[in-house]
Design a protein around this motif. Structure first.
Motif, mmCIF file in Angstrom:
data_model
loop_
_atom_site.group_PDB
_atom_site.id
_atom_site.type_symbol
_atom_site.label_atom_id
_atom_site.label_comp_id
_atom_site.label_asym_id
_atom_site.label_seq_id
_atom_site.Cartn_x
_atom_site.Cartn_y
_atom_site.Cartn_z
ATOM 1 N N ILE A 194 5.604 -43.279 35.686
ATOM 2 C CA ILE A 194 4.913 -43.693 34.701
ATOM 3 C C ILE A 194 3.462 -43.303 34.440
ATOM 4 C CG2 ILE A 194 4.128 -46.043 33.818
ATOM 5 C CD1 ILE A 194 6.691 -47.426 35.251
ATOM 6 N N ASN A 195 2.885 -43.226 35.780
ATOM 7 C CA ASN A 195 1.476 -42.920 35.715
ATOM 8 C C ASN A 195 1.262 -41.511 35.135
ATOM 9 O OD1 ASN A 195 -1.219 -43.336 36.727
ATOM 10 N ND2 ASN A 195 -0.710 -41.686 38.009
ATOM 11 N N ALA A 196 2.133 -40.617 35.565
ATOM 12 C CA ALA A 196 1.853 -39.163 35.005
ATOM 13 C C ALA A 196 0.515 -38.776 35.257
ATOM 14 C CB ALA A 196 2.282 -39.297 33.479
ATOM 15 N N GLY A 197 0.031 -38.708 36.382
ATOM 16 C CA GLY A 197 -1.414 -38.445 36.400
ATOM 17 C C GLY A 197 -2.587 -39.076 35.916
ATOM 18 N N ARG A 198 -2.385 -40.176 35.187
ATOM 19 C CA ARG A 198 -3.454 -40.717 34.725
ATOM 20 C C ARG A 198 -4.361 -41.361 35.552
ATOM 21 N NH1 ARG A 198 -0.590 -44.554 30.260
ATOM 22 N NH2 ARG A 198 0.937 -44.366 31.727
ATOM 23 N N ALA A 199 -3.906 -42.013 36.564
ATOM 24 C CA ALA A 199 -4.677 -42.750 37.334
ATOM 25 C C ALA A 199 -4.517 -42.086 39.106
ATOM 26 C CB ALA A 199 -4.593 -44.113 37.486
ATOM 27 N N VAL A 200 -5.354 -42.354 39.788
ATOM 28 C CA VAL A 200 -5.386 -42.233 41.282
ATOM 29 C C VAL A 200 -4.530 -43.413 41.761
ATOM 30 C CG1 VAL A 200 -6.212 -41.957 43.469
ATOM 31 C CG2 VAL A 200 -7.232 -41.024 41.700
ATOM 32 N N MET A 202 5.451 -52.019 47.304
ATOM 33 C CA MET A 202 6.671 -51.591 46.502
ATOM 34 C C MET A 202 7.367 -50.726 47.340
ATOM 35 S SD MET A 202 4.905 -50.370 42.999
ATOM 36 C CE MET A 202 3.807 -51.418 41.684
ATOM 37 N N ASP A 203 8.722 -50.937 47.138
ATOM 38 C CA ASP A 203 9.771 -49.871 47.711
ATOM 39 C C ASP A 203 9.680 -48.778 47.272
ATOM 40 O OD1 ASP A 203 11.453 -49.956 45.310
ATOM 41 O OD2 ASP A 203 12.602 -51.771 45.925
ATOM 42 N N LEU A 204 10.510 -47.909 47.787
ATOM 43 C CA LEU A 204 10.667 -46.333 47.504
ATOM 44 C C LEU A 204 11.000 -46.134 46.152
ATOM 45 C CD1 LEU A 204 12.133 -44.584 50.767
ATOM 46 C CD2 LEU A 204 9.702 -44.536 49.619
ATOM 47 N N ALA A 205 11.890 -46.796 45.654
ATOM 48 C CA ALA A 205 12.484 -46.361 44.266
ATOM 49 C C ALA A 205 11.194 -47.074 43.355
ATOM 50 C CB ALA A 205 13.578 -47.215 43.899
ATOM 51 N N MET A 206 10.568 -48.051 43.401
ATOM 52 C CA MET A 206 9.582 -48.476 42.601
ATOM 53 C C MET A 206 8.425 -47.580 42.634
ATOM 54 S SD MET A 206 9.406 -52.646 42.997
ATOM 55 C CE MET A 206 7.946 -52.871 41.842
ATOM 56 N N LEU A 207 8.145 -46.910 43.667
ATOM 57 C CA LEU A 207 6.982 -46.033 44.056
ATOM 58 C C LEU A 207 7.324 -44.768 43.216
ATOM 59 C CD1 LEU A 207 5.940 -46.536 47.718
ATOM 60 C CD2 LEU A 207 4.697 -47.196 45.712
ATOM 61 N N LYS A 208 8.430 -44.278 43.291
ATOM 62 C CA LYS A 208 8.911 -42.983 42.578
ATOM 63 C C LYS A 208 8.630 -43.205 41.035
ATOM 64 C CE LYS A 208 11.900 -41.047 46.121
ATOM 65 N NZ LYS A 208 13.363 -40.971 46.446
ATOM 66 N N GLU A 209 9.278 -44.281 40.422
ATOM 67 C CA GLU A 209 8.960 -44.791 39.146
ATOM 68 C C GLU A 209 7.531 -44.910 38.514
ATOM 69 O OE1 GLU A 209 10.261 -45.407 35.312
ATOM 70 O OE2 GLU A 209 11.080 -44.585 36.938
ATOM 71 N N ALA A 210 6.680 -45.595 39.717
ATOM 72 C CA ALA A 210 5.349 -45.653 39.293
ATOM 73 C C ALA A 210 4.758 -44.481 39.198
ATOM 74 C CB ALA A 210 4.792 -46.490 40.571
ATOM 75 N N VAL A 211 4.945 -43.487 40.183
ATOM 76 C CA VAL A 211 4.370 -42.034 39.949
ATOM 77 C C VAL A 211 4.638 -41.585 38.590
ATOM 78 C CG1 VAL A 211 4.438 -39.724 40.769
ATOM 79 C CG2 VAL A 211 4.269 -41.818 42.372
ATOM 80 N N LEU A 259 1.590 -52.458 36.447
ATOM 81 C CA LEU A 259 1.068 -51.055 36.157
ATOM 82 C C LEU A 259 0.706 -50.430 35.095
ATOM 83 C CD1 LEU A 259 0.117 -48.184 37.599
ATOM 84 C CD2 LEU A 259 2.790 -47.714 37.878
ATOM 85 N N ALA A 260 1.624 -50.779 34.145
ATOM 86 C CA ALA A 260 1.530 -50.506 32.853
ATOM 87 C C ALA A 260 0.530 -51.005 31.973
ATOM 88 C CB ALA A 260 2.864 -50.490 32.066
ATOM 89 N N GLN A 261 0.184 -52.293 32.419
ATOM 90 C CA GLN A 261 -0.928 -52.969 31.716
ATOM 91 C C GLN A 261 -2.212 -52.238 32.188
ATOM 92 O OE1 GLN A 261 -0.591 -57.536 32.300
ATOM 93 N NE2 GLN A 261 1.751 -57.173 32.609
ATOM 94 N N ALA A 262 -2.048 -52.199 33.567
ATOM 95 C CA ALA A 262 -3.461 -51.634 34.073
ATOM 96 C C ALA A 262 -3.879 -50.164 33.435
ATOM 97 C CB ALA A 262 -3.621 -51.613 35.611
ATOM 98 N N LEU A 263 -2.787 -49.465 33.273
ATOM 99 C CA LEU A 263 -3.035 -48.256 32.790
ATOM 100 C C LEU A 263 -3.492 -48.373 31.168
ATOM 101 C CD1 LEU A 263 0.002 -45.993 34.104
ATOM 102 C CD2 LEU A 263 -2.621 -45.953 34.959
ATOM 103 N N ASP A 264 -2.750 -49.188 30.508
ATOM 104 C CA ASP A 264 -3.026 -49.343 29.109
ATOM 105 C C ASP A 264 -4.517 -49.940 28.978
ATOM 106 O OD1 ASP A 264 -0.599 -48.575 28.455
ATOM 107 O OD2 ASP A 264 0.428 -50.410 28.127
#
Length: 292
Positions: free
Chosen positions: A237-243, A226-235, A210-215
């Motif tokens: 990390i994303n901080a609204g940058r991508a859908v 992804m499990d719930l914990a990963m999904l929450k962390e993904a949100v 995800l970080a690579q894709a956003l960069d």
């Protein structure tokens, strides 16, 4: 919703005419032997009742089925596409040539029960995510030849459509990434043709990806299994940058928890590939007219 979709009344009518022509050819073949027992001059009236509560969908296909066999057939709808009917409620009435109504009955009901099933299932998923940012999205897991009909049914149930097919949007998955040499590389290759697509989306399986894709400038990311914990962390990390979209193993039981993570879209193949037909019944009045 992508700009490739056009579900105007005219477009729906054309789509339904084509779908129904194939269905009638398959069913009727060289002629309806049983309907031939009925006086060709006889007229008939019929009502179609829902045997269970459902979100109604498929009126254009029903109309096409009857009117292809009797252009003068008249239909009166009591419940429109996208509205919910109650058990034992009359959904529509039809009047026309008795033979035509009998021959078209199964084709009309097949479309109505199937598309209503998709709409009703979608509505159940949509209701569970109410109050969250998440949209319920369909996939390409549709019956061959009926994709647009099913995507229309998803809309009637309150859902959102993903791409129509391989031609209108770019969805970069694991094998595309591997073949192109990496996330940054494949997104770079997508850039020159992005203007031809409704959107460019890339699938990732880990937070590092995800970080690579956003960069690399990704604006739409599919978070796969992804499990719930990963999904929450993904949100986070994303901080609204991508859908952000979720896919993989989504069930009604776990849906609300997924939506509460803050993702934007939840794509669900079961909306169109695992449905149980809605029970409709057509009841005929006694035929009228013809020789005495």
């Amino acid at each position: 919703m992508t700009k490739s979709f056009n579900f105007s009344t005219e477009a729906l009518g054309q789509l339904a005419q084509s779908d129904v022509a194939r269905a009638l050819a398959e069913d009727v073949g060289t002629g309806d032997l049983t309907a031939a027992l009925i006086d060709p001059a006889a007229q008939a009236r019929a009502q179609v009742l829902a045997r269970e509560s459902a979100v109604v969908c498929g009126s254009a296909w029903v109309e096409a089925a009857f009117k292809q066999l009797d252009p003068q057939a008249r239909l009166v709808w009591h419940v429109r596409d996208g509205a919910r009917c109650a058990a034992d409620q009359v959904v529509f009435e039809v009047q026309g040539q008795a033979r035509a109504l009998l021959t078209a009955e199964r084709t009309a009901l097949n479309f109505l029960q199937f598309l209503s099933a998709v709409a009703t299932k979608t509505a159940a998923y949509v209701a569970l995510v109410a109050g969250t940012p998440a949209q319920i999205v369909d996939t390409r897991k549709t019956l061959p030849g009926l994709r647009m009909a099913q995507k229309y049914a998803v809309r009637c149930g309150g859902g959102t459509n993903h791409r129509v097919g391989l031609y209108d949007a770019i969805l970069i998955k694991e094998n595309h990434i591997a073949a192109a040499g990496g996330i940054a590389q494949v997104l770079q290759r997508a850039a020159p043709i992005a203007a031809q697509a409704d959107f460019v989306e890339i699938e990732v399986e880990t937070l590092a990806e995800l970080a690579q894709a956003l960069d690399a400038g990704a604006r739409m990311v599919l978070l796969d299994n992804m499990d719930l914990a990963m999904l929450k962390e993904a949100v986070r990390i994303n901080a609204g940058r991508a859908v952000l979209e979720i896919s993989g193993g989504v069930t009604l039981a776990g849906l609300r928890a997924l939506a509460d993570t803050g993702v934007d879209r939840i794509s669900i193949g079961t909306l169109t590939k695992d449905v149980q037909a809605i029970d409709y019944s057509m009841r005929f009045d006694a035929p009228q007219g013809g020789p005495q």
